[in-house]
Scaffold this active site. Structure first.
Site, PDB file in Angstrom:
ATOM      1  N   GLU A 207       0.829  -1.199   0.000  1.00  0.00           N
ATOM      2  CA  GLU A 207       0.000   0.000   0.000  1.00  0.00           C
ATOM      3  C   GLU A 207       0.876   1.267   0.000  1.00  0.00           C
ATOM      4  O   GLU A 207       1.851   1.362   0.765  1.00  0.00           O
ATOM      5  CB  GLU A 207      -0.885  -0.036   1.243  1.00  0.00           C
ATOM      6  CG  GLU A 207      -1.815   1.126   1.429  1.00  0.00           C
ATOM      7  CD  GLU A 207      -2.634   1.002   2.704  1.00  0.00           C
ATOM      8  OE1 GLU A 207      -3.596   1.769   2.866  1.00  0.00           O
ATOM      9  OE2 GLU A 207      -2.309   0.118   3.547  1.00  0.00           O
TER      10      GLU A 207
ATOM     11  N   LYS B  54      -9.180   2.703  -2.010  1.00  0.00           N
ATOM     12  CA  LYS B  54      -9.457   2.032  -0.742  1.00  0.00           C
ATOM     13  C   LYS B  54     -10.860   2.419  -0.259  1.00  0.00           C
ATOM     14  O   LYS B  54     -11.248   3.590  -0.303  1.00  0.00           O
ATOM     15  CB  LYS B  54      -8.405   2.449   0.281  1.00  0.00           C
ATOM     16  CG  LYS B  54      -8.428   1.690   1.599  1.00  0.00           C
ATOM     17  CD  LYS B  54      -7.210   2.072   2.432  1.00  0.00           C
ATOM     18  CE  LYS B  54      -7.098   1.292   3.721  1.00  0.00           C
ATOM     19  NZ  LYS B  54      -5.857   1.619   4.459  1.00  0.00           N
TER      20      LYS B  54
ATOM     21  N   CYS C  75      -5.704  -3.141   2.353  1.00  0.00           N
ATOM     22  CA  CYS C  75      -5.431  -3.176   3.792  1.00  0.00           C
ATOM     23  C   CYS C  75      -6.682  -3.280   4.665  1.00  0.00           C
ATOM     24  O   CYS C  75      -7.267  -4.345   4.800  1.00  0.00           O
ATOM     25  CB  CYS C  75      -4.586  -1.965   4.189  1.00  0.00           C
ATOM     26  SG  CYS C  75      -3.769  -2.184   5.798  1.00  0.00           S
TER      27      CYS C  75
ATOM     28  N   LYS D  51       0.119  -9.812  16.475  1.00  0.00           N
ATOM     29  CA  LYS D  51      -0.686  -9.374  15.337  1.00  0.00           C
ATOM     30  C   LYS D  51      -0.397 -10.194  14.089  1.00  0.00           C
ATOM     31  O   LYS D  51      -1.288 -10.434  13.263  1.00  0.00           O
ATOM     32  CB  LYS D  51      -0.445  -7.883  15.050  1.00  0.00           C
ATOM     33  CG  LYS D  51      -1.392  -7.312  13.993  1.00  0.00           C
ATOM     34  CD  LYS D  51      -1.215  -5.807  13.832  1.00  0.00           C
ATOM     35  CE  LYS D  51      -2.196  -5.262  12.798  1.00  0.00           C
ATOM     36  NZ  LYS D  51      -2.063  -3.784  12.618  1.00  0.00           N
TER      37      LYS D  51
ATOM     38  N   LEU E  57      -7.537 -55.726   7.944  1.00  0.00           N
ATOM     39  CA  LEU E  57      -7.675 -54.384   8.498  1.00  0.00           C
ATOM     40  C   LEU E  57      -9.123 -53.917   8.600  1.00  0.00           C
ATOM     41  O   LEU E  57      -9.554 -53.397   9.630  1.00  0.00           O
ATOM     42  CB  LEU E  57      -6.898 -53.389   7.625  1.00  0.00           C
ATOM     43  CG  LEU E  57      -5.389 -53.300   7.821  1.00  0.00           C
ATOM     44  CD1 LEU E  57      -4.773 -52.454   6.725  1.00  0.00           C
ATOM     45  CD2 LEU E  57      -5.077 -52.698   9.185  1.00  0.00           C
TER      46      LEU E  57
ATOM     47  N   ASN F  60     -16.131 -65.564  -6.035  1.00  0.00           N
ATOM     48  CA  ASN F  60     -17.344 -64.895  -5.574  1.00  0.00           C
ATOM     49  C   ASN F  60     -18.322 -65.818  -4.866  1.00  0.00           C
ATOM     50  O   ASN F  60     -19.115 -65.358  -4.025  1.00  0.00           O
ATOM     51  CB  ASN F  60     -18.032 -64.192  -6.743  1.00  0.00           C
ATOM     52  CG  ASN F  60     -17.302 -62.928  -7.155  1.00  0.00           C
ATOM     53  OD1 ASN F  60     -16.363 -62.508  -6.482  1.00  0.00           O
ATOM     54  ND2 ASN F  60     -17.723 -62.320  -8.247  1.00  0.00           N
TER      55      ASN F  60
ATOM     56  N   GLU G 251     -12.320 -49.348  -1.548  1.00  0.00           N
ATOM     57  CA  GLU G 251     -12.961 -50.486  -2.205  1.00  0.00           C
ATOM     58  C   GLU G 251     -14.251 -50.056  -2.895  1.00  0.00           C
ATOM     59  O   GLU G 251     -14.573 -50.535  -3.984  1.00  0.00           O
ATOM     60  CB  GLU G 251     -13.241 -51.584  -1.174  1.00  0.00           C
ATOM     61  CG  GLU G 251     -11.978 -52.209  -0.604  1.00  0.00           C
ATOM     62  CD  GLU G 251     -12.248 -53.237   0.486  1.00  0.00           C
ATOM     63  OE1 GLU G 251     -11.350 -54.053   0.757  1.00  0.00           O
ATOM     64  OE2 GLU G 251     -13.359 -53.219   1.055  1.00  0.00           O
TER      65      GLU G 251
ATOM     66  N   TYR H  96     -20.574 -58.199  -5.694  1.00  0.00           N
ATOM     67  CA  TYR H  96     -21.954 -57.704  -5.691  1.00  0.00           C
ATOM     68  C   TYR H  96     -22.852 -58.699  -4.962  1.00  0.00           C
ATOM     69  O   TYR H  96     -22.863 -59.884  -5.254  1.00  0.00           O
ATOM     70  CB  TYR H  96     -22.436 -57.510  -7.129  1.00  0.00           C
ATOM     71  CG  TYR H  96     -23.692 -56.688  -7.241  1.00  0.00           C
ATOM     72  CD1 TYR H  96     -23.647 -55.307  -7.104  1.00  0.00           C
ATOM     73  CD2 TYR H  96     -24.921 -57.289  -7.487  1.00  0.00           C
ATOM     74  CE1 TYR H  96     -24.788 -54.543  -7.205  1.00  0.00           C
ATOM     75  CE2 TYR H  96     -26.075 -56.529  -7.598  1.00  0.00           C
ATOM     76  CZ  TYR H  96     -26.004 -55.160  -7.462  1.00  0.00           C
ATOM     77  OH  TYR H  96     -27.143 -54.395  -7.559  1.00  0.00           O
TER      78      TYR H  96
ATOM     79  N   LYS I 255     -22.543 -50.650  -8.411  1.00  0.00           N
ATOM     80  CA  LYS I 255     -22.441 -51.144  -7.036  1.00  0.00           C
ATOM     81  C   LYS I 255     -22.664 -50.012  -6.033  1.00  0.00           C
ATOM     82  O   LYS I 255     -23.291 -50.211  -4.991  1.00  0.00           O
ATOM     83  CB  LYS I 255     -21.057 -51.785  -6.804  1.00  0.00           C
ATOM     84  CG  LYS I 255     -20.812 -53.058  -7.603  1.00  0.00           C
ATOM     85  CD  LYS I 255     -19.439 -53.633  -7.294  1.00  0.00           C
ATOM     86  CE  LYS I 255     -19.174 -54.878  -8.132  1.00  0.00           C
ATOM     87  NZ  LYS I 255     -17.821 -55.433  -7.885  1.00  0.00           N
TER      88      LYS I 255
END
Length: 634
Positions: free
Chosen positions: A46, A115, A170, A203, A353, A434, A463, A471, A595
């Site tokens: 500025e 400004k 500012c 500040k 997991l 499956n 997944e 499915y 899915k």
């Protein structure tokens, strides 16, 4: 500006108070230096042409006239450079003096932006000299040429529609209804703020938080360039604190008390994408659009991309994230149990997991509801691919947690179906795999009917994205607690719980689960070792989770995604490997939507979720050819 990237800069220099020509020369030096880079937008502080701290010298005609002539010289020099510059200066218009930002490029003043908010409190006394911006844009004369003058200006690059910016100065940032709000609504993806913000204790932190939050609120990039060396005078000290933020993230911050140029690569395409998704971020059309031309450049990116965007890299932040997600999962399951008035569940435990995390969440939910842990029927269902390691971890986990543990060997059931289907047991095709997966789910569902309970799903977000589920097999449950937790984060959640039980047998089991390769264990084991490793088939989950995050969050096309991936993983994967698994990701992501269209309920835990009810709606018949074509052409 290739792929939506734009290099911007903020700069300060040792200002000489009221020595306009000195300041002009310093500005020109910086412009020449910055022009040697790929930078396309440069913001100075500025009133830097005159100095911010010159007080009543702003009333001296010599200062004002010299600033105008100095700016004219800078404008003439700018013809050499493909660079937009924002420079602070005082400017008299008719009867009034304004604190303005001159926006210049290629030998032209694009506009003067005054400004809006003139501070006159505490150490600030601008109201003695300057008046606020007029409410509407005007046109003023600058050395014989008409130039827009006003705050209602959005600057737009003709060659790149994402490169749009506005200017506030500012104090404008520090008020409740800052001009940058209207600038953003009128399409400015970048807000430039030439500033002279002095230093007092704490500040700087407040300022950084303010800039960061404003950029997050407006989904914009924010370039804050503050006055520094030379401005300090009498009672006030300035530090030259520059900050560049992008949608709440601090990309670059200067050292204080040293004149410095900081550079940052901004993804303006990403910002536009974020706004586009947020339909409450409405557009306004009441500002003047000022066009400019800028030659596109393929910049050398320096920005950082986290290879594991779902996982905080800092340990304490990661622990806090895990604690929060575990709590969300737990509370969600508690609510489902309360709502259905059901106090029993079944859950399949493989020793891997996902099922481990699902069981830990279920146990925590039952404890909080003060329900008997025996009402959790945890069932492990060994078959052809089960190893003693995973089986022992499954049964050990159930014993340590105090749930009802059952082992049901499904080999005979599977063989009956093989016989009915005339399936060759030596043919290890998709049917071979499956039938096992669906048999396990069938048992869980039937057991749930038998006890009057719910089936808890164990599949994770990664997944779901890849369609890596059978499915109506592990794809199905009555409540899926892991459904929006990515694979790269699952292991840290399990580790988090393990550390809560440090020094116990439970921790030992959980750590061994963490050390076990990810596998569906549907192919025959060899010498009691896992032979089917998921990541050998679908690719590294860390890559797929990275793809998922950037495709769903930002809508990246493959070309940009490749660029991000290379930056994130450096030399870990070659271009060909990345493209191979990226192709696999897009193909599976599109073709497996059917899915996702019917997946069970489950809690949303992060910004990326694929629930067809709230987060990701895509036709199951969407065509992936455009994406594959772009990958093949990379």
């Amino acid at each position: 500006m290739k792929d939506g990237y734009l290099t911007c800069a903020c700069a300060s220099f040792p200002v000489a108070l009221a020595d306009v020509n000195h300041n002009k020369n310093e500005i020109l030096k910086i412009i020449e230096e910055v022009s040697k880079t790929d930078t396309r937008l440069l913001v100075f502080p500025e009133l830097c042409l005159s100095g911010y701290s010159i007080e009543d010298l702003f009333q001296q005609q010599l200062v004002l006239d010299t600033c105008k002539s100095a700016l004219k010289e800078i404008v003439e020099e700018s013809k050499k450079y493909d660079l937009v510059m924002v420079i602070g200066m005082p400017l008299q218009v008719k009867n009034s003096l304004y604190n303005v930002a001159a926006v210049i490029q290629k030998g032209k003043v694009l506009a003067f932006v005054p400004k809006t908010c003139i501070p006159t409190y505490q150490e600030f006394y601008e109201g003695r000299r300057f008046i606020p911006a007029p409410k509407e844009n005007q046109s003023i004369d600058f050395y014989g040429k008409k130039v827009p003058f006003g705050t209602k200006c959005v600057f737009s690059c003709e060659e790149n529609s994402y490169f749009t910016f506005g200017v506030e100065i500012c104090e404008d940032l520090w008020i409740p209804n800052s001009p940058s709000i209207s600038l953003a609504l009128n399409g400015a993806n970048i807000i430039c703020n030439p500033s002279a913000s002095n230093e007092i204790t704490t500040k700087a932190d407040y300022r950084k938080n303010l800039v960061s939050m404003q950029s997050a609120k407006l989904m914009c990039a924010y370039l804050y360039s503050s006055a520094g060396n030379g401005e300090s005078s009498t009672d006030i000290v300035y530090s030259g604190h520059h900050i560049v933020c992008e949608n709440g993230t601090v990309l670059k911050e200067s050292r204080k008390y040293e004149p410095e140029i900081i550079y940052a690569d901004i993804d303006v395409m990403k910002l536009s994408s974020e706004r586009r998704k947020m339909t409450t971020f409405e557009s306004a059309y009441d500002y003047e659009v000022i066009s400019f031309q800028s030659t596109p450049v393929d910049i050398h990116l320096t920005r950082f991309y986290d290879p594991h965007p779902f996982v905080p890299s800092e340990e304490s932040a990661r622990e806090q994230r895990c604690e929060e997600i575990f709590a969300i999962q737990t509370q969600a399951l508690m609510q489902r149990l309360r709502a259905t008035n059901i106090q029993k569940v079944t859950i399949g435990i493989s020793g891997g997991l996902d099922s481990t995390l699902a069981l830990l969440v279920t146990v925590r939910a039952f404890e909080k509801l003060q329900l008997p842990l025996e009402n959790i029927y945890a069932i492990t269902m060994p078959c052809f691919g089960t190893t003693s390691r995973t089986k022992n971890n499954a049964t050990g986990l159930m014993e340590e947690l105090g749930v009802t543990s059952e082992t049901i060997n499904i080999k005979e059931s599977v063989l009956v179906q093989f016989k009915d289907l005339k399936q060759d047991i030596n043919n290890h095709d998709v049917t071979y795999e499956n039938v096992q997966a669906r048999t396990r789910t069938e048992i869980l569902m039937n057991k749930a009917n038998q006890i009057g309970g719910l089936v808890i799903g164990t599949g994770d977000l990664s997944e779901v994205a890849l369609g890596w589920s059978t499915y109506n097999g592990d794809h199905m449950s009555m409540y899926a607690v892991n459904v929006s937790v990515p694979k790269t984060l699952i292991r840290y959640l399990v580790e988090y719980v393990a550390h809560l039980h440090a020094g116990t047998r439970l921790e030992e089991i959980l750590m061994d689960v963490l050390d076990t390769p990810v596998s569906p264990e549907l192919l025959p084991q060899e010498n009691d070792q896992i032979v089917q490793k998921t990541e050998d088939i679908v690719g590294p989950y860390e890559l797929h989770d990275f793809f998922l995050y950037h495709v769903v969050r930002f809508g990246d096309h493959p070309k940009k995604l490749l660029r991000k991936t290379k930056l994130a993983f450096k030399d870990k994967y070659s271009d060909e490997i990345i493209k191979k698994w990226m192709r696999k990701f897009y193909w599976r992501f599109f073709t497996q939507q059917f899915k996702r269209s019917c997946i069970p309920d489950g809690p949303k835990v992060g910004s990326v979720s694929l629930s067809p009810r709230g987060d990701w709606r895509m036709p199951s018949d969407a065509n992936v050819s455009m994406w594959i074509k772009e990958i093949d052409e990379l």
